[in-house]
Design a protein around this motif. Structure first.
Motif, PDB file in Angstrom:
ATOM      1  N   ILE A 264       0.813  -1.216   0.000  1.00 50.43           N
ATOM      2  CA  ILE A 264       0.000   0.000   0.000  1.00 50.43           C
ATOM      3  C   ILE A 264       0.848   1.267   0.000  1.00 50.43           C
ATOM      4  N   THR A 265       2.149   1.119   0.266  1.00 50.20           N
ATOM      5  CA  THR A 265       3.047   2.278   0.280  1.00 50.20           C
ATOM      6  C   THR A 265       3.682   2.554  -1.073  1.00 50.20           C
ATOM      7  N   TYR A 266       3.496   1.651  -2.038  1.00 52.03           N
ATOM      8  CA  TYR A 266       4.254   1.751  -3.283  1.00 52.03           C
ATOM      9  C   TYR A 266       3.709   2.795  -4.254  1.00 52.03           C
ATOM     10  N   ARG A 267       2.422   3.105  -4.165  1.00 49.56           N
ATOM     11  CA  ARG A 267       1.818   4.014  -5.144  1.00 49.56           C
ATOM     12  C   ARG A 267       0.802   4.905  -4.445  1.00 49.56           C
ATOM     13  N   ASN A 268       0.598   6.060  -5.000  1.00 54.06           N
ATOM     14  CA  ASN A 268      -0.557   6.859  -4.620  1.00 54.06           C
ATOM     15  C   ASN A 268      -1.800   5.970  -4.768  1.00 54.06           C
ATOM     16  N   VAL A 269      -2.619   5.885  -3.730  1.00 54.33           N
ATOM     17  CA  VAL A 269      -3.716   4.912  -3.728  1.00 54.33           C
ATOM     18  C   VAL A 269      -4.734   5.206  -4.831  1.00 54.33           C
ATOM     19  N   ALA A 270      -5.011   6.478  -5.088  1.00 59.29           N
ATOM     20  CA  ALA A 270      -5.938   6.809  -6.161  1.00 59.29           C
ATOM     21  C   ALA A 270      -5.374   6.352  -7.511  1.00 59.29           C
ATOM     22  N   HIS A 271      -4.054   6.502  -7.671  1.00 59.66           N
ATOM     23  CA  HIS A 271      -3.412   6.026  -8.889  1.00 59.66           C
ATOM     24  C   HIS A 271      -3.539   4.509  -9.007  1.00 59.66           C
ATOM     25  N   LEU A 272      -3.356   3.793  -7.875  1.00 62.03           N
ATOM     26  CA  LEU A 272      -3.522   2.342  -7.870  1.00 62.03           C
ATOM     27  C   LEU A 272      -4.935   1.964  -8.328  1.00 62.03           C
ATOM     28  N   GLY A 273      -5.926   2.706  -7.861  1.00 65.70           N
ATOM     29  CA  GLY A 273      -7.300   2.438  -8.272  1.00 65.70           C
ATOM     30  C   GLY A 273      -7.488   2.625  -9.768  1.00 65.70           C
ATOM     31  N   LYS A 274      -6.862   3.652 -10.329  1.00 70.08           N
ATOM     32  CA  LYS A 274      -6.946   3.897 -11.763  1.00 70.08           C
ATOM     33  C   LYS A 274      -6.291   2.763 -12.549  1.00 70.08           C
ATOM     34  N   ILE A 275      -5.135   2.284 -12.063  1.00 74.48           N
ATOM     35  CA  ILE A 275      -4.437   1.183 -12.730  1.00 74.48           C
ATOM     36  C   ILE A 275      -5.311  -0.065 -12.751  1.00 74.48           C
ATOM     37  N   ALA A 276      -5.901  -0.415 -11.603  1.00 74.20           N
ATOM     38  CA  ALA A 276      -6.733  -1.620 -11.513  1.00 74.20           C
ATOM     39  C   ALA A 276      -7.965  -1.505 -12.405  1.00 74.20           C
ATOM     40  N   ALA A 277      -8.580  -0.310 -12.453  1.00 69.41           N
ATOM     41  CA  ALA A 277      -9.747  -0.109 -13.304  1.00 69.41           C
ATOM     42  C   ALA A 277      -9.378  -0.275 -14.780  1.00 69.41           C
ATOM     43  N   THR A 278      -8.218   0.253 -15.160  1.00 73.57           N
ATOM     44  CA  THR A 278      -7.762   0.121 -16.544  1.00 73.57           C
ATOM     45  C   THR A 278      -7.535  -1.348 -16.904  1.00 73.57           C
ATOM     46  N   LEU A 279      -6.897  -2.088 -16.001  1.00 75.46           N
ATOM     47  CA  LEU A 279      -6.675  -3.509 -16.246  1.00 75.46           C
ATOM     48  C   LEU A 279      -8.007  -4.241 -16.404  1.00 75.46           C
ATOM     49  N   ASP A 280      -8.977  -3.888 -15.589  1.00 73.85           N
ATOM     50  CA  ASP A 280     -10.272  -4.570 -15.676  1.00 73.85           C
ATOM     51  C   ASP A 280     -10.922  -4.340 -17.041  1.00 73.85           C
ATOM     52  N   VAL A 281     -10.843  -3.120 -17.532  1.00 78.48           N
ATOM     53  CA  VAL A 281     -11.435  -2.804 -18.844  1.00 78.48           C
ATOM     54  C   VAL A 281     -10.694  -3.545 -19.956  1.00 78.48           C
ATOM     55  N   LEU A 282      -9.367  -3.499 -19.927  1.00 74.60           N
ATOM     56  CA  LEU A 282      -8.586  -4.091 -21.011  1.00 74.60           C
ATOM     57  C   LEU A 282      -8.584  -5.625 -20.968  1.00 74.60           C
ATOM     58  N   PRO A 343      -9.722  14.896  -3.288  1.00 73.73           N
ATOM     59  CA  PRO A 343     -10.808  15.860  -3.550  1.00 73.73           C
ATOM     60  C   PRO A 343     -11.760  15.438  -4.660  1.00 73.73           C
ATOM     61  N   ASP A 344     -11.262  14.673  -5.629  1.00 76.77           N
ATOM     62  CA  ASP A 344     -12.093  14.332  -6.793  1.00 76.77           C
ATOM     63  C   ASP A 344     -11.798  12.882  -7.182  1.00 76.77           C
ATOM     64  N   THR A 345     -12.779  12.005  -7.069  1.00 76.29           N
ATOM     65  CA  THR A 345     -12.557  10.564  -7.318  1.00 76.29           C
ATOM     66  C   THR A 345     -13.007  10.145  -8.718  1.00 76.29           C
ATOM     67  N   THR A 346     -12.910  11.053  -9.656  1.00 75.75           N
ATOM     68  CA  THR A 346     -13.245  10.700 -11.038  1.00 75.75           C
ATOM     69  C   THR A 346     -12.317   9.590 -11.534  1.00 75.75           C
ATOM     70  N   CYS A 347     -12.894   8.500 -12.044  1.00 74.72           N
ATOM     71  CA  CYS A 347     -12.100   7.365 -12.538  1.00 74.72           C
ATOM     72  C   CYS A 347     -12.884   6.706 -13.663  1.00 74.72           C
ATOM     73  N   TYR A 348     -12.691   7.223 -14.881  1.00 76.63           N
ATOM     74  CA  TYR A 348     -13.394   6.666 -16.044  1.00 76.63           C
ATOM     75  C   TYR A 348     -12.364   6.276 -17.099  1.00 76.63           C
ATOM     76  N   PRO A 349     -12.580   5.160 -17.785  1.00 75.83           N
ATOM     77  CA  PRO A 349     -13.761   4.305 -17.684  1.00 75.83           C
ATOM     78  C   PRO A 349     -13.793   3.524 -16.365  1.00 75.83           C
ATOM     79  N   ARG A 350     -14.991   3.329 -15.857  1.00 71.45           N
ATOM     80  CA  ARG A 350     -15.160   2.508 -14.672  1.00 71.45           C
ATOM     81  C   ARG A 350     -14.833   1.046 -15.013  1.00 71.45           C
ATOM     82  N   PRO A 351     -14.486   0.236 -13.994  1.00 73.52           N
ATOM     83  CA  PRO A 351     -14.246  -1.196 -14.255  1.00 73.52           C
ATOM     84  C   PRO A 351     -15.456  -1.851 -14.916  1.00 73.52           C
ATOM     85  N   LEU A 352     -15.215  -2.871 -15.711  1.00 74.81           N
ATOM     86  CA  LEU A 352     -16.323  -3.611 -16.307  1.00 74.81           C
ATOM     87  C   LEU A 352     -17.079  -4.417 -15.261  1.00 74.81           C
TER      88      LEU A 352
END
Length: 481
Positions: A264-282, A343-352
């Protein structure tokens, strides 16, 4: 005939008159390096195995070899007449002092058969000597059950196995009679392979394809930036985890893909969420987001990251477990945690996936409580007894998964060959076999059935040799119900 399994390491004392079959039986079931034979030692200190004049020296040497082996907790098969009660009890005492199981194997071969075998030998035991041994055996076989062994056995189909497999036979039978469903994940913990870095992409693709063909439900990768000391050396090739998962998404079509687990210390957590969402879509909706407290302080220092005290890391992990679902949901509402402000949790595209699963790694009480409150699954280590305790603690509040190193051979001969080839030179075969849970297909079916009965829904396995994927496929197929 059912196979009897003895826990490794152990002491096996063979007892019986000459020509009763002790040496032949031992040679068929144990490696030569495990057997301490009075005849062989007579040949070593005398003119040959039949040099009776060397017997006293041979037995003195046998006693020392047995003492040294048991002192090092090495499986020891004592192949001598075993008719001397004082010697037997001394060996039993050595085993008890070392905390090793000790069994006696009695060879109650009919006297006429012993005499017949003796007559067919190139060098016979003198008839009067064999008669005296047979007479002694009639008394000894009544003494054995009273001497305190863990068991007194008849010659049978027997194998020495790591503790994890001692009860595996009965569990494997239960799996045949009443099959249980269990998911399997392959954990990639090393990227060292013969083709080197120029062949790494092709190698990863091949592993992904073979894992799907073997029936794995998921592929997980360790989230580190250099190899960890438990697996290899810091300078060995090691791929970044989420990039590797993205590549595997293109190489596979069915398996779920995740980290086991992202510190949990390796990345900005919001960035981690974006990475996981991208993987889910792809990947077409196959992502799993594994997260954990992070433990590898040396890695943090090497990359210039701070390594907060454990309390701060727990606060960050708890915030992350709450933030990630918010990022993957609709809208852009802010998140205010104990230590995280987004402040802003925009994360699109959302996971599938409507609900992208979160897996927490760790088995400490605080980690388990966080997993039970916020996550979909928790990943733990340990034997069946430890897992059963953890399952009882969790009371079904979160799915339980289990990680172990696993070495699978088609049969016991294949297992022995794998252990001999893969073990470090300074590690004895039995200890290596236990460390990697080396067993046959049937052994593994039994072990995983026991884990399933303890409450595990998915097992993640790290393979010391990826060429064993076909054998693992045989294990997986037993749980496809």
């Amino acid at each position: 005939m059912d196979e009897l399994k003895l826990p490794s390491p152990c002491v096996v004392v063979l007892v019986g008159p000459g020509a009763s079959g002790k040496s032949t039986w031992a040679a068929e079931r144990f490696g030569a390096e495990l057997i301490v034979s009075s005849d062989r030692l007579r040949a070593l200190v005398g003119a040959g195995e039949d040099d009776i004049a060397a017997s006293a020296d041979a037995f003195a040497l046998l006693e020392e070899v047995v003492r040294q082996r048991i002192g090092r907790r090495l499986t020891t098969v004592i192949d001598t007449l075993g008719l001397d009660r004082e010697r037997r009890l001394r060996w039993l005492g050595l085993a008890r002092a070392a905390g090793m199981p000790c069994v006696a194997v009695g060879f109650d071969t009919p006297a006429d058969e012993c005499r017949r075998r003796n007559r067919s030998r190139p060098k016979r035991i003198p008839a009067d000597v064999l008669t005296a041994q047979l007479r002694s055996w009639n008394a000894v076989k009544k003494e054995l059950p009273e001497e305190g062994y863990d068991d007194v056995l008849q010659p049978t189909v027997l194998r020495v196995v790591p503790e994890a497999f001692v009860a595996a036979g009965a569990a494997a039978t239960r799996q045949v009679e009443a099959p249980a469903r269990l998911r399997f994940g392959l954990q990639l913990s090393s990227y060292t392979h013969p083709a080197g870095r120029t062949g790494t992409a092709a190698w990863i693709r091949e592993v992904g394809e073979k894992a799907e063909a073997a029936g794995f439900d998921a592929i997980y990768v360790m989230d580190h930036f250099r190899q960890i000391p438990q697996v290899g050396r810091a300078w060995e090739d090691f791929l970044e985890s989420w990039t590797t998962l993205g590549y595997l998404a293109a190489c596979t079509s069915r398996v779920r893909l995740g980290t086991l687990v992202s510190g949990i210390t390796y990345r900005n957590v919001a960035h981690l969420g974006k990475i996981a969402a991208t993987l889910d879509v792809l990947s077409g909706g196959r992502a799993v987001c594994g997260v954990g407290l992070a433990w590898f302080e040396a890695e943090h220092k090497a990359y210039g990251w701070s390594f907060p005290p454990v309390g701060e890391r727990y606060a960050l992990l708890e915030d992350a477990l709450q933030l990630l679902p918010v990022l993957w949901g609709p809208g852009n509402k802010p998140f205010h945690g104990k230590v995280l402000e987004v402040p802003d949790t925009t994360c699109y595209p959302r996971p599938l996936q409507e609900h992208l699963p979160v897996l927490v790694g760790g088995s400490g009480p605080r980690t388990l409580r966080l997993a039970a409150r916020y996550a979909d699954a928790v990943n733990v280590f340990g034997d069946v007894a430890q897992v059963r305790k953890l399952a009882s603690y969790l009371s079904g509040k979160v799915e339980l998964t289990h990680l172990s190193t696993t070495l699978v051979g088609k049969d016991s001969r294949a297992v022995d060959e794998l252990v001999d080839r893969l073990r470090p030179r300074n590690l004895n075969p039995a200890r290596y076999a236990a460390s990697v849970n080396a067993g046959t297909v049937d052994d593994q079916i039994g072990r995983f059935r026991e884990l399933s009965e303890a409450g595990v829904a998915e097992v993640m396995i790290s393979l010391p040799d990826l060429d064993t994927l076909d054998a693992v496929g045989d294990v997986i197929s037993a749980f496809r119900v």
